[in-house]
Write an enzyme that holds these catalytic residues in place. Sequence first.
Site, PDB file in Angstrom:
ATOM      1  N   GLY A 111       0.826  -1.200   0.000  1.00  0.00           N
ATOM      2  CA  GLY A 111       0.000   0.000   0.000  1.00  0.00           C
ATOM      3  C   GLY A 111       0.859   1.248   0.000  1.00  0.00           C
ATOM      4  CB  SER A 112       0.032   4.693   0.990  1.00  0.00           C
ATOM      5  OG  SER A 112      -0.260   4.592   2.375  1.00  0.00           O
TER       6      SER A 112
ATOM      7  N   GLY B 213       2.634   2.237   5.282  1.00  0.00           N
ATOM      8  CA  GLY B 213       3.732   1.293   5.463  1.00  0.00           C
ATOM      9  C   GLY B 213       4.624   1.664   6.636  1.00  0.00           C
TER      10      GLY B 213
ATOM     11  CB  CYS C 227       3.541  -0.031  -6.963  1.00  0.00           C
ATOM     12  SG  CYS C 227       3.569  -1.833  -7.031  1.00  0.00           S
TER      13      CYS C 227
ATOM     14  CD  GLN D 146      -5.619   7.273  -7.247  1.00  0.00           C
ATOM     15  OE1 GLN D 146      -5.471   6.764  -6.137  1.00  0.00           O
ATOM     16  NE2 GLN D 146      -4.694   8.037  -7.809  1.00  0.00           N
TER      17      GLN D 146
ATOM     18  CD  GLU E 240       2.965   5.094  -6.223  1.00  0.00           C
ATOM     19  OE1 GLU E 240       3.217   4.078  -6.904  1.00  0.00           O
ATOM     20  OE2 GLU E 240       2.772   5.051  -4.994  1.00  0.00           O
TER      21      GLU E 240
END
Length: 478
Positions: free
Chosen positions: A224-225, A229, A280, A327, A379
């Site tokens: 995940g992000s 994390g 990713c 998003q 990102e």
Amino acid sequence: MPFRKNLIDGEWVGDAGSRNINPSNLDDVVGEYASGGAEQARQAIAAAKAAFPSWSRSGLLARHAVLRKASDEITARKDEIGRALAREEGKTLVEGIGETVRAAQIFDFFAGETLRLSGELVPSVRPGVGVEITREAVGVVGIITPWNFPIAIPAWKIAPALAYGNTIVFKPAELVPESAWTIVDILHRAGLPKGVLNLVMGKGSVVGQAMLDSPDLNAITFTGSVGTGKRVAAASVEHMRKFQLEMGGKNPLVVLDDADLAVAVDCAVNGAYFSTGQRCTASSRLVVTDGIHDRFVDAMKDRLGKLVVGDALDTKTQIGPVVDQSQLKQDEDYIAIGRQEGADLAFGGERLDRETLGFYLQPALFTQATNAMRISREEIFGPVANVIRVKDYDEALAVANDTPFGLTSGICTSSLKHATHFKRNSEAGMVMVNLPTAGVDFHVPFGGRKGSSYGPREQGRYAAEFYTTVKTAYTFAG
């Protein structure tokens, strides 16, 4: 409309539900799903802890049978499952079916791994003493997965965890509960004993936090992000548990003057925009040398203009919708930031109207970008890429490596010299030559460096590094 419950200690439980909306058609409700809380998470952890002694010592054929049955059923239902995946996540039908097939392949691979467990028998430096080195299951493993690969990522975490004898508490992303529920249902019916695999759907701030707070989770694997994390890491250190993180990427695709232009454009379009750029491994930085830059940009704009953006279930669609409103807003915000920073929006970036109301965004391509801009550092996780112009290979390599991330990288060139040098000197966990940065095999290691990953690699035989612990036993024969 189906109502899907959580699986805790072998029983389907849960009342309060959340709705799952199709991003291609906001009037289409995929289903209703239980939303567990902290208490259900604790119950799931307790069930997994109770089931661990028996499952970790179970026969290899029992584990093999479950994983193989799961693989066979996923394969047989690939069209149905792939369609449901496309409907809830928004990736195209062909991508949804392809991801489903990959999940089946992962379960098949790890079914085989259960029969290939091995250790070492070595002599001691002391006469008459033997030394055995074996791998054993870690214990109760918490699995937290993202929404962008709703069946493949759960598969490549759940399959090795089970193959090596661990028990599981699985918390999927809230946006894609159908894929998660389906894979758990298949494994449950394949013969897993109660408590071995537990599903707790719900909010990350509640269910995920309860998992992080528990001293009874022996390991946790998270994709995940970066921000989340880091919280997983901090909580895991507090409990001295094993943890594995797969986080963000800002992956470069280098295009040199000697590249085959058609190959380079194919790699860039596939890597940057397929799966709506929501992966990713997407190549969001296109680092292009002077001699090919203008031809490359023109060819990219021509190709982007021909891409079909539409309903994920339409077989003509090449790019589906963005996953949800949040998003979409993030993508549009970054497009605005890029323009404010001075990059030229050479193509796309506009909302699109289609027959059904959905989160449709035209793929965006920036030119005249620099590697210092936010659109080159952060990102975006959408169908947005920027071209960074450089003078030669040396500058291209320096720009490619100048990032806080290090998941994957790519180079398009016909030079064996440059390809070889790039593979050795690219600061990424995975390197592609004349291939898209996105798209990896299921039987080899997956993972990155720097801010992209932490801990042992995922997938393939390297998965054993995380899901097992090493034991060294000494025996004196007398």
